[in-house]
Write a protein that holds these residues in place. Structure first.
Motif, PDB file in Angstrom:
ATOM      1  N   GLY A 569     -15.742   5.103  11.704  1.00 47.34           N
ATOM      2  CA  GLY A 569     -15.248   4.759  13.286  1.00 47.34           C
ATOM      3  C   GLY A 569     -15.489   3.764  13.855  1.00 47.34           C
ATOM      4  N   SER A 570     -17.059   3.293  14.135  1.00 49.09           N
ATOM      5  CA  SER A 570     -17.412   2.305  14.716  1.00 49.09           C
ATOM      6  C   SER A 570     -16.665   0.718  13.720  1.00 49.09           C
ATOM      7  CB  SER A 570     -18.673   2.256  14.946  1.00 49.09           C
ATOM      8  OG  SER A 570     -19.447   2.641  13.557  1.00 49.09           O
ATOM      9  N   LEU A 571     -16.338   1.300  12.312  1.00 49.11           N
ATOM     10  CA  LEU A 571     -16.201   0.203  12.113  1.00 49.11           C
ATOM     11  C   LEU A 571     -15.147  -0.939  11.963  1.00 49.11           C
ATOM     12  CD1 LEU A 571     -18.315  -1.416   9.777  1.00 49.11           C
ATOM     13  CD2 LEU A 571     -17.343  -0.211   8.217  1.00 49.11           C
ATOM     14  N   VAL A 572     -13.909   0.503  12.694  1.00 52.42           N
ATOM     15  CA  VAL A 572     -12.803   0.316  12.592  1.00 52.42           C
ATOM     16  C   VAL A 572     -12.214  -0.530  13.410  1.00 52.42           C
ATOM     17  CG1 VAL A 572     -12.094   1.408  10.507  1.00 52.42           C
ATOM     18  CG2 VAL A 572     -11.636   2.509  12.264  1.00 52.42           C
ATOM     19  N   GLY A 573     -12.475  -0.217  14.333  1.00 49.67           N
ATOM     20  CA  GLY A 573     -12.268  -1.120  15.800  1.00 49.67           C
ATOM     21  C   GLY A 573     -10.859   0.109  16.291  1.00 49.67           C
ATOM     22  N   ASP A 574     -10.308  -0.929  17.168  1.00 46.78           N
ATOM     23  CA  ASP A 574      -8.644   0.567  17.478  1.00 46.78           C
ATOM     24  C   ASP A 574      -8.296   1.146  15.971  1.00 46.78           C
ATOM     25  OD1 ASP A 574      -9.714  -0.171  19.688  1.00 46.78           O
ATOM     26  OD2 ASP A 574      -7.725  -1.605  19.757  1.00 46.78           O
ATOM     27  N   GLY A 575      -8.297   1.278  15.409  1.00 55.04           N
ATOM     28  CA  GLY A 575      -8.019   1.400  13.613  1.00 55.04           C
ATOM     29  C   GLY A 575      -7.259   1.065  12.927  1.00 55.04           C
ATOM     30  N   ILE A 576      -7.487   1.242  11.428  1.00 56.37           N
ATOM     31  CA  ILE A 576      -6.755  -0.063  10.478  1.00 56.37           C
ATOM     32  C   ILE A 576      -5.976   0.640   9.619  1.00 56.37           C
ATOM     33  CG2 ILE A 576      -8.961  -1.411  10.201  1.00 56.37           C
ATOM     34  CD1 ILE A 576      -9.945   0.180   7.811  1.00 56.37           C
ATOM     35  N   GLU A 577      -5.498   0.474   8.819  1.00 57.54           N
ATOM     36  CA  GLU A 577      -4.243   0.862   8.119  1.00 57.54           C
ATOM     37  C   GLU A 577      -3.291   0.336   7.083  1.00 57.54           C
ATOM     38  OE1 GLU A 577      -0.864   1.792  11.147  1.00 57.54           O
ATOM     39  OE2 GLU A 577       0.034   0.352   9.467  1.00 57.54           O
ATOM     40  N   ALA A 578      -3.015   0.547   5.829  1.00 54.44           N
ATOM     41  CA  ALA A 578      -2.348  -0.094   4.730  1.00 54.44           C
ATOM     42  C   ALA A 578      -1.998   1.028   4.247  1.00 54.44           C
ATOM     43  CB  ALA A 578      -3.612  -0.602   3.916  1.00 54.44           C
ATOM     44  N   ILE A 579      -0.645   0.234   3.481  1.00 57.53           N
ATOM     45  CA  ILE A 579       0.392   0.829   2.694  1.00 57.53           C
ATOM     46  C   ILE A 579       0.415   0.576   0.612  1.00 57.53           C
ATOM     47  CG2 ILE A 579       2.739   0.440   2.397  1.00 57.53           C
ATOM     48  CD1 ILE A 579       3.434   0.509   5.309  1.00 57.53           C
ATOM     49  N   GLY A 580       0.711   1.921   0.319  1.00 57.34           N
ATOM     50  CA  GLY A 580       0.342   1.411  -1.337  1.00 57.34           C
ATOM     51  C   GLY A 580       1.818   1.362  -1.477  1.00 57.34           C
ATOM     52  N   SER A 581       2.324   0.675  -2.661  1.00 59.10           N
ATOM     53  CA  SER A 581       3.743   1.360  -3.309  1.00 59.10           C
ATOM     54  C   SER A 581       2.882   0.818  -4.674  1.00 59.10           C
ATOM     55  CB  SER A 581       4.380  -0.227  -2.139  1.00 59.10           C
ATOM     56  OG  SER A 581       5.319   0.230  -2.912  1.00 59.10           O
ATOM     57  N   ILE A 582       3.837   1.768  -5.928  1.00 57.85           N
ATOM     58  CA  ILE A 582       3.356   1.688  -7.362  1.00 57.85           C
ATOM     59  C   ILE A 582       5.255   1.295  -8.093  1.00 57.85           C
ATOM     60  CG2 ILE A 582       3.491   3.908  -7.609  1.00 57.85           C
ATOM     61  CD1 ILE A 582       1.102   2.362  -9.339  1.00 57.85           C
ATOM     62  N   ALA A 583       5.332   0.812  -8.867  1.00 60.25           N
ATOM     63  CA  ALA A 583       6.385   0.743  -8.995  1.00 60.25           C
ATOM     64  C   ALA A 583       6.208   1.075 -10.603  1.00 60.25           C
ATOM     65  CB  ALA A 583       7.092   0.082  -9.212  1.00 60.25           C
ATOM     66  N   PRO A 584       6.947   1.610 -11.410  1.00 54.75           N
ATOM     67  CA  PRO A 584       6.633   1.348 -13.113  1.00 54.75           C
ATOM     68  C   PRO A 584       6.572  -0.068 -13.389  1.00 54.75           C
ATOM     69  CG  PRO A 584       8.978   2.048 -12.960  1.00 54.75           C
ATOM     70  CD  PRO A 584       8.187   2.775 -11.223  1.00 54.75           C
ATOM     71  N   GLY A 585       6.681  -0.018 -14.636  1.00 53.66           N
ATOM     72  CA  GLY A 585       6.132  -1.280 -15.409  1.00 53.66           C
ATOM     73  C   GLY A 585       6.029  -1.114 -17.236  1.00 53.66           C
ATOM     74  N   LYS A 586       5.630  -2.309 -17.491  1.00 57.60           N
ATOM     75  CA  LYS A 586       5.086  -2.397 -19.266  1.00 57.60           C
ATOM     76  C   LYS A 586       4.992  -1.448 -20.159  1.00 57.60           C
ATOM     77  CE  LYS A 586       6.018  -7.765 -19.496  1.00 57.60           C
ATOM     78  NZ  LYS A 586       4.722  -8.925 -19.310  1.00 57.60           N
ATOM     79  N   MET A 587       4.096  -0.439 -19.315  1.00 61.60           N
ATOM     80  CA  MET A 587       3.535   0.669 -19.960  1.00 61.60           C
ATOM     81  C   MET A 587       4.039   1.621 -20.347  1.00 61.60           C
ATOM     82  SD  MET A 587       0.255  -0.701 -20.408  1.00 61.60           S
ATOM     83  CE  MET A 587       1.059  -1.896 -20.364  1.00 61.60           C
ATOM     84  N   GLU A 588       5.312   1.620 -19.715  1.00 61.27           N
ATOM     85  CA  GLU A 588       6.123   2.695 -20.291  1.00 61.27           C
ATOM     86  C   GLU A 588       6.919   2.331 -21.235  1.00 61.27           C
ATOM     87  OE1 GLU A 588       9.005   4.522 -16.011  1.00 61.27           O
ATOM     88  OE2 GLU A 588       9.508   2.587 -17.390  1.00 61.27           O
ATOM     89  N   LYS A 589       7.191   1.419 -21.766  1.00 64.29           N
ATOM     90  CA  LYS A 589       7.578   0.725 -23.489  1.00 64.29           C
ATOM     91  C   LYS A 589       6.412   0.673 -24.210  1.00 64.29           C
ATOM     92  CE  LYS A 589      11.850  -0.344 -21.648  1.00 64.29           C
ATOM     93  NZ  LYS A 589      12.080   1.512 -21.522  1.00 64.29           N
ATOM     94  N   ASP A 590       5.352  -0.119 -23.259  1.00 66.29           N
ATOM     95  CA  ASP A 590       4.058  -0.085 -24.660  1.00 66.29           C
ATOM     96  C   ASP A 590       3.114   0.635 -25.197  1.00 66.29           C
ATOM     97  OD1 ASP A 590       4.548  -2.277 -23.788  1.00 66.29           O
ATOM     98  OD2 ASP A 590       2.704  -3.311 -23.225  1.00 66.29           O
ATOM     99  N   ARG A 591       3.395   2.340 -24.720  1.00 64.99           N
ATOM    100  CA  ARG A 591       2.666   3.232 -24.866  1.00 64.99           C
ATOM    101  C   ARG A 591       3.628   4.275 -24.665  1.00 64.99           C
ATOM    102  NH1 ARG A 591      -0.354   0.427 -25.932  1.00 64.99           N
ATOM    103  NH2 ARG A 591      -2.921  -0.294 -25.936  1.00 64.99           N
ATOM    104  N   LYS A 592       3.760   5.467 -25.764  1.00 60.70           N
ATOM    105  CA  LYS A 592       4.566   6.883 -25.191  1.00 60.70           C
ATOM    106  C   LYS A 592       3.293   7.351 -24.549  1.00 60.70           C
ATOM    107  CE  LYS A 592       7.858   9.541 -25.636  1.00 60.70           C
ATOM    108  NZ  LYS A 592       9.112   8.425 -25.099  1.00 60.70           N
TER     109      LYS A 592
END
Lengths: 741, 165
Positions: A569-592
């Motif tokens: 709480g004391s480290l973030v001031g009024d608060g912090i936030e972030a957005i995470g975003s995942i997407a499929p990629g080459k691993m779909e094709k490289d590995r079953k």
């Protein structure tokens, strides 16, 4: 600086931060976060929002299977006290539900009727009782037409459907030759009937328009992000004018992946009336007008050489759907990589029928596909005189037999071995019909389980407020799968917070777009989004601490580095936030990528009545990291119980004269009850899948059903010597073959 | 007409067609009792009337003059759970949660039936019913759970029954 941490899975993620967290909550069997709300009746489901000035809608379905509505006679019910109006819109109302994840409108238009029960109007009234009364009494005039209602009569007239998540047809080598050259082979045909998801909460929508022409829909939907787009396109409004709210969903199992007819009917009616409208499907309407799993007819062939090695695999399936609806039940999806053998033929063809839409139900493909292949494999093993577990050990592929790529992980044989040990498989008498317990014939069966792993685009926001509490928010859903809890555990592990210091807000399309719940991709996809958001927050916290993220320890709400300890709480001031975003990629094709498992079942078959009782059941599963041992086990219990239903009782019957569902309710469509289910055991193998996603977890919600029904059928064979190839295995299919009393 | 719900006295004049379930859900805002089938087939609407479990969808509201009705909301709150509610959380006796209020109300009624010595289809004798997992499963089979938390529901009920014994 961007506040979004995005990752496309083009490379493996060998080290997951979840393995170096200090909070120690990931994987633990913690109680569900929303549990106290659910057990006290305080969790609010779609039909339960208290909206002022609400009008009740009752959906009107047709009583014929094919033809044209010529008139919906509103005047026939207007005089009923409490009735406000009857609304229909032949162009806009949905003919069919939409499939999951589609971003187009489903098939619209209801003047031409394509299946029995199609929703053609909605009656609006001041009370539910008045709406129902009018909905039952309203005169719908129509001209009936000839229809295609009989699978058996039309199964020779097939079409090749467009690719689904697999191509409809696949050929490698020459299965005919492999069969001709085989030392031993089987060539058998299994059938499975139409099935219904039967989620306990019926489909329901409350539609509320505001003065600016924006729609809020309280709905029961598994994938709100794409459902919103489907709904907007159906109504001809912009995406941003539609919001779907679905924090609690009373089960889905595929039936709530795409929007269903009640949503558009409620929205059109609410717009026309200028009042909020609630439309709840009756249970028969859920059966008749949402979606079914297609019936299947599956020819399975296996050929082995003199050494007992698989040389050929054939899996040819007929499934059914409405004309123009390309979805086919992908029964061969697991066959493509589960079994070795150089010669392969995996085909799916569609029989067009005037039955309601077929689409995804829990483990589309594997659920009924493996009921055929794993039973046929048992037939092959019996013919060879080989234990199925030994057969698997000899024939386990070392790589994907078609794409020739490595498996990301594959612990199928270990699942079989561990299960055999725990279950006492060595006590099985391989000769059928030898074990008796009074009037019960006892048998054991085994089957393998595979379920393809998928990653979907998904986002989540994670915020830490000035009190040091975290909030995860996403348009992700929890349909009973445990999303609230596992997303809280991921954030808690990575941010060093106990679970009660993490709030999780889901099921609202105003929150970041998410994968939703379906195809077992929910935890891996939405969990990775939370992971990525937390990874960025850890960097921010490290910066505030003046240390490297690698040297930062987060535990119990404290940030610890360089012999300093500071509260979040004391480290973030009024608060912090972030957005995470995942997407499929080459691993779909490289590995079953797939999850694996093994089912062990002991049944008793009554020697006099033919009644089948499941006495013991064990599932051993490997699905990457288990995020919560309690909720993951429950998902497997649920899947395995679906397997019991598919094997023994579930059979959606279409009247061949008009397509009417003969058993359109829970009294006649038999899902397993408590007394049908023993105290099932579930074991998980330790596993991480660095190719799947940064949390190293894979899908688990559909693994339990895959293969399960075959293990039951195989146990029935072991008990009786009777091989029923027409699921479900009901008494009538056993009685005339039972030994004399 | 007059009746009591969760200890509170109510006066109402329901439509003669209104089921007890719809009275609770649509007229009194007590949405804890669920509508799964409206046919008495699934048990999601189970409530206690004068201590006995019934399917509230199969009962007309006007039949309940002077009755004492207990719904899931009357058993406990998130802050103060009934022992069965706590046991369902501990044993994960639910997933989507939609059948859960009915399961819990049904379990309350069922345990009382056992206490009174009522036999079930699987009881070996008509008197001195032996309480075991088979009895729990049989007596709870009027409450469907498609998520299939059945083994966990049995664990939860057994826990509470043993603690009471």
């Amino acid at each position: 600086m961007s506040n979004t941490n995005s990752l496309k899975m083009d490379k493996p993620v060998p080290a997951s931060l979840l393995d170096s967290g200090s909070q120690g909550i990931i994987g633990r069997p913690l109680d569900r976060k929303e549990g106290p709300l659910k057990v006290t009746g305080q969790a609010t489901y779609s039909a339960e929002y208290q909206i002022p000035n609400l009008a009740y809608g009752y959906l009107v379905g047709t009583k014929f299977g094919r033809g044209k509505v010529t008139n919906v006679d509103a005047d026939s019910v207007r005089a009923i006290p409490g009735v406000i109006d009857v609304v229909t819109d032949f162009k806009t109302f949905l003919q069919n539900s939409q499939q999951g994840g589609e971003t187009s409108a489903p098939t619209q238009g209801v003047q031409d009727v394509h299946y029995f029960g199609e929703i053609v109007a909605i009656v609006l009234a001041e009370s539910y009782e008045a709406a129902r009364d009018a909905g039952i009494r309203i005169k719908v005039e129509y001209e009936e037409a000839e229809g295609r209602f009989d699978f058996e009569a039309h199964k020779d007239e097939t079409t090749k459907p467009p690719p689904n998540n697999i191509p409809a047809h696949f050929k490698q080598g020459d299965v005919e030759k492999a069969m001709a050259d085989a030392a031993t082979s089987v060539d058998v045909t299994y059938t499975t009937p139409s099935q219904n998801s039967s989620a306990m909460e019926p489909h329901a929508s409350i539609a509320v328009w505001d003065e600016d022409g924006a729609l809020t829909l309280y709905g029961s939907y598994q994938m709100p992000t794409s459902d919103k787009t489907q709904l907007a396109k159906s109504l001809g409004v912009k995406d941003k004018k539609v919001r779907i709210i679905a924090p609690y969903i009373g089960g889905g199992f595929g039936s709530k992946l795409g929007i269903a007819p009640e949503s558009v009917a409620a929205a059109v009616a609410a717009k026309q009336l200028g009042r909020p409208v609630k439309a709840v499907m009756t249970r028969p309407q859920v059966f008749e007008t949402t979606v079914r799993r297609s019936n299947t007819e599956q020819r399975v062939r296996f050929s082995v050489d003199g050494e007992g090695k698989l040389t050929g695999v054939g899996h040819e399936t007929l499934t059914s759907n409405l004309p123009g609806e390309g979805f086919f039940e992908p029964t061969g999806i697991g066959t493509h990589f589960a079994y070795s053998g150089e010669n392969r033929l995996i085909n799916h063809d569609l029989v067009e029928l005037d039955w309601l839409l077929s689409g995804s139900m829990r483990a589309p493909g594997e659920a009924v596909g493996m009921m055929a292949t794993e039973a046929a494999l048992d037939e092959l093993c019996h013919k060879l005189g080989v234990d199925p577990i030994d057969f698997w050990k000899q024939n386990e592929p070392s790589e994907d037999p078609e794409e020739k790529i490595p498996f990301s992980t594959r612990q199928l044989v270990r699942c079989l071995e561990e299960g055999a040990e725990s279950f006492g498989w060595s006590k099985r008498n391989a000769t059928p019909g030898q074990v008796r317990d009074g009037e019960w014939m006892i048998g054991m069966g085994v089957a393998a389980a595979v379920r393809t792993n998928m990653l979907m685009e998904s986002s989540a926001k994670v915020a830490i407020d000035a009190n040091g509490r975290a909030t995860v928010s996403s348009a992700m859903t929890d349909i009973g799968t445990g999303s609230y809890t596992i997303l809280g555990q991921i954030a808690g592990e990575l941010l060093g917070l106990p679970l009660d210091q993490v709030s999780v807000v889901l099921g609202d399309t105003d929150l970041p777009d998410a994968a939703g719940s379906g195809g077992s991709w929910g935890a891996g996809s939405s969990g990775s989004a939370v992971y990525l958001a937390c990874e960025m927050l850890r960097e921010k916290l490290a910066k505030a601490m003046g240390c490297d993220p690698e040297t930062l320890t987060l535990k119990d709400g404290q940030a610890i580095a360089d012999n300093r300890q500071v509260s979040l709480g004391s480290l973030v001031g009024d608060g912090i936030e972030a957005i995470g975003s995942i997407a499929p990629g080459k691993m779909e094709k490289d590995r079953k990528q797939s999850s694996y498992g093994a089912h062990f079942v002991e049944v008793g078959v009554n020697a006099t009545t033919g009644e089948v009782r499941v006495r013991r059941m064990l599932g051993v599963f490997a699905a990457g990291r288990i995020l919560n041992a309690k909720t993951a086990r429950s998902q497997c219990l649920g899947g395995m119980t679906f397997g019991i239903g598919a094997a023994l009782t579930e059979d959606l019957v279409h009247d061949p004269r008009n397509g009417k569902l003969v058993n359109h309710d829970l009294g006649e469509y038999h899902v397993p009850v408590n007394a049908d289910v023993p105290q099932i055991e579930v074991h998980f193998l330790e596993e991480r899948d660095q190719f799947a996603n940064p949390i190293h977890a894979k899908g688990i919600g559909e693994l339990g059903i895959s293969g399960c029904g075959a293990a039951i059928g195989n146990a029935v064979f072991n008990a009786t010597g009777i091989r029923v190839r027409d699921y479900p295995i009901t008494v009538d299919k056993l009685l005339d073959q039972l030994p004399p009393v | 007409m007059h009746f009591t719900i969760n200890g509170t006295a109510y006066t109402a004049e329901p439509d003669i067609r209104t089921s007890l379930l719809d009275l609770l859900r649509e007229h009194l805002g007590l949405t804890g009792s669920k509508k799964g089938c409206d046919h008495g087939q699934c048990g999601a609407c189970t409530v206690l009337v004068n201590g006995r479990r019934i399917n509230s969808c199969l009962s007309l509201a006007v039949m309940h003059q002077d009755d004492e009705i207990t719904t899931i909301e009357g058993l406990g709150t998130p802050e103060d759970l009934h022992p069965l509610q706590a046991a369902f959380v501990k044993h994960d006796g639910y997933q989507c949660g939609y059948c859960t209020p009915g399961q819990i109300c049904s379990a309350v009624g069922m345990l009382d039936e056992v206490k009174k010595g009522w036999p079930s289809h699987v009881s070996e004798t008509l008197g001195d019913v032996e309480f075991n997992d088979g009895e729990i499963s049989e007596r709870m089979s009027g409450n469907l759970c498609r998520c299939a938390a059945y083994p966990n529901i049995v664990d939860a009920i057994r826990d509470v029954a043993e603690a009471k014994a």
